[in-house]
Design an enzyme around this catalytic site. Sequence first.
Site, PDB file in Angstrom:
ATOM      1  CB  CYS A 125      -0.910  -0.040   1.230  1.00 12.79           C
ATOM      2  SG  CYS A 125      -1.775   1.490   1.598  1.00 12.79           S
ATOM      3  CB  CYS A 129       0.312   1.786   4.089  1.00 15.09           C
ATOM      4  SG  CYS A 129      -1.417   1.279   3.950  1.00 15.09           S
TER       5      CYS A 129
END
Length: 108
Positions: free
Chosen positions: A36, A39
């Site tokens: 991600c 993230c």
Amino acid sequence: MTTEKSEILKLNNNTFEYELKQAKGPVLVDFWAEWCGPCKQMDPVLGKLAEELAGEATIAKVNVDESPALAQKYGVQSIPTFLVFKDGVEVSRKSGVTSPDGLKMLLD
């Protein structure tokens, strides 16, 4: 406790409940995944926050690929999602890339 150099706890299915009970003050949990991009963008923000709030709050991470049951239990449908727990109870949440001030507001 499992800590990294930045004092961010790595939680999983086996350690989550225990660490929440042991924590002093609020716990900010980042639900994330290795793949991600947003993230990864939050990593330095969380590291800085962990240093700044040491002793006042706990910063923790849950890898949703390694602990999908936790993500499901807490209804995490997108990542990153940040949940704040006080005394083991979820009190607030926010999804998506968030500023350091935004995360601090969640903790208040």
